[in-house]
Design a protein around this motif. Sequence first.
Motif, PDB file in Angstrom:
ATOM      1  N   SER A  54      -2.749 -15.390  -1.948  1.00  0.00           N
ATOM      2  CA  SER A  54      -2.920 -14.460  -3.126  1.00  0.00           C
ATOM      3  C   SER A  54      -3.968 -14.815  -3.408  1.00  0.00           C
ATOM      4  O   SER A  54      -4.019 -16.058  -4.249  1.00  0.00           O
TER       5      SER A  54
ATOM      6  N   HIS B 299      -5.261 -14.051  -6.789  1.00  0.00           N
ATOM      7  CA  HIS B 299      -5.103 -14.155  -8.088  1.00  0.00           C
ATOM      8  C   HIS B 299      -4.474 -15.491  -8.248  1.00  0.00           C
ATOM      9  O   HIS B 299      -4.600 -16.253  -9.194  1.00  0.00           O
TER      10      HIS B 299
ATOM     11  N   TYR C 205       3.018 -11.309  -6.247  1.00  0.00           N
ATOM     12  CA  TYR C 205       2.138  -9.887  -5.532  1.00  0.00           C
ATOM     13  C   TYR C 205       2.952  -9.142  -4.682  1.00  0.00           C
ATOM     14  O   TYR C 205       3.962  -9.707  -4.347  1.00  0.00           O
TER      15      TYR C 205
ATOM     16  N   MET D  77      -0.102 -13.069 -15.265  1.00  0.00           N
ATOM     17  CA  MET D  77       0.405 -11.927 -14.222  1.00  0.00           C
ATOM     18  C   MET D  77       0.718 -10.830 -15.005  1.00  0.00           C
ATOM     19  O   MET D  77       0.492  -9.590 -14.797  1.00  0.00           O
TER      20      MET D  77
ATOM     21  N   ILE E 290      -2.620  -8.776 -15.471  1.00  0.00           N
ATOM     22  CA  ILE E 290      -2.935  -8.153 -14.420  1.00  0.00           C
ATOM     23  C   ILE E 290      -2.169  -7.025 -13.824  1.00  0.00           C
ATOM     24  O   ILE E 290      -0.967  -7.471 -13.758  1.00  0.00           O
TER      25      ILE E 290
ATOM     26  N   GLU F 167      -2.960  -3.890  -9.144  1.00  0.00           N
ATOM     27  CA  GLU F 167      -4.177  -4.716  -8.539  1.00  0.00           C
ATOM     28  C   GLU F 167      -3.753  -5.955  -7.772  1.00  0.00           C
ATOM     29  O   GLU F 167      -4.485  -6.657  -7.062  1.00  0.00           O
ATOM     30  N   ARG F 168      -2.322  -6.411  -8.117  1.00  0.00           N
ATOM     31  CA  ARG F 168      -1.669  -7.549  -7.290  1.00  0.00           C
ATOM     32  C   ARG F 168      -1.018  -6.838  -5.944  1.00  0.00           C
ATOM     33  O   ARG F 168      -0.133  -7.695  -5.525  1.00  0.00           O
ATOM     34  N   THR F 169      -1.209  -5.900  -5.624  1.00  0.00           N
ATOM     35  CA  THR F 169      -0.646  -5.430  -4.440  1.00  0.00           C
ATOM     36  C   THR F 169      -1.903  -5.294  -3.195  1.00  0.00           C
ATOM     37  O   THR F 169      -2.730  -4.428  -3.392  1.00  0.00           O
ATOM     38  N   TYR F 170      -1.571  -6.085  -2.250  1.00  0.00           N
ATOM     39  CA  TYR F 170      -2.571  -6.309  -1.281  1.00  0.00           C
ATOM     40  C   TYR F 170      -2.461  -5.170  -0.126  1.00  0.00           C
ATOM     41  O   TYR F 170      -1.468  -5.446   0.407  1.00  0.00           O
TER      42      TYR F 170
END
Length: 319
Positions: free
Chosen positions: A115, A117, A173, A307, A310, A314-317
Motif C-alpha cells: 500500500s 498510502h 485499502y 485514512m 483519503i 483512491e485507496r482501491t488498487y
Amino acid sequence: MNISHRNRFPWNLDWNLLRTFMVVVEQRGISKAATFLGLKQPTISSALKRLEQATGKTLIIRKPNEFTVTRAGQVLYTECATIFGSVSQLPTILDENKAELRGHLSVAITSSVVSEHFDDFLNRFSTTHPGVTYSFSVHESDEVERMISLNRSSFGICLLSRVPKSLKTTVLYNEYFGLYCGARHRLFDAEHITEEDLEGEPFVAFQTEAAGGPLETISILRSRLNLSRNWRGVSSSLNEIRRLIMANVGIGALPLHVAEQDVAAGRIRQLPPYEDLPLVSIYLISNPARRYSEAEASFLAMIEAEMASIGISERTYRT
C-alpha cells in the motif's frame, strides 16, 4: 476455591507459573516449551503441576500422543496472554516522561501488504518521531486477529472474514485479485485466451480461500470457471503462491497491483476474466481495551485521520 483462599490467591501465586503455562499452550507441549524457555522438561512439568494445585483445576490433559487444553485451561490461557500483553507495554509506558515522543510499535501483519498510502504515512510518522521504533511480524490473518484480541501487538494489518465486535477496524485499502499463469504454462504465449480455455486447469490457492474465509470470493470465481475441483498447491504466503504460479504448479490469484511488476517483467500473465474481479479489503485493526502508549495513541490517531481524508476509491488498487 473458598472466599478466603481467593483473597490470598494473587499473593500466594508464583506469577512465573502463568508465563510458563502460556508457553506450554502456545508450544503445544512440555518438551517444546522447555526448549523455548531454555529449561529442563521436569522443571516445566513441575511448574504445571504446581499451577494446577494452586488453581484446583486440571489445565492440560497429558497422555501419550495427546495434548489437550481443558476448558479451564483455555480460560486461564486467555487471561495469561492478556497479562503478558500488559506487562510487555511497561517499558514503553515508563519511558513516556521524555519530551520527545518515544516508544515502540509492534505490528502483526499478513504477508505482502502493498500500500503506497500506508508506506507514505509510515515515512512521515517515522520522520516526525525519530525516537519511535518498530517491529513487524508476519502471520496468517486469523493469527493477526488473535494477537490483537490478546493484546500481543500494538496493531494488526490483515484480511477479515467478518468484522470482530471487540476490535476496532479501519479499511486500510482495497485490492482486486486476478488469475495468473507462469511463463512455463501452455497458455502463456497464446494469442487469445477465453474463459473456456481454463476449464479443468489445476490451481494453487491461499489457505483463506476456503468457504467462509476472507478470500472466499476467489474460490467462487474458480467454481464459476470450472477449474479443477481440488487445489494442487496451497500456502498462506503471497510470495509462495507467486512461486507456485511461476513454477507452473498451477494457475492462481494475485492482487493486480502486486502482480503488475511480474507481468511487466514477463514472468506471469493475467488470465480471463478481466472484469468483475474479486474485491478484497485489507484492514487496520486495534484493540480498544489496550492501554495505548503515547506513541501508539499518536500513530493510531494520525493514521485514522489520514485514512479519513483519503477517499476509499483512491485507496482501491487495481494496477
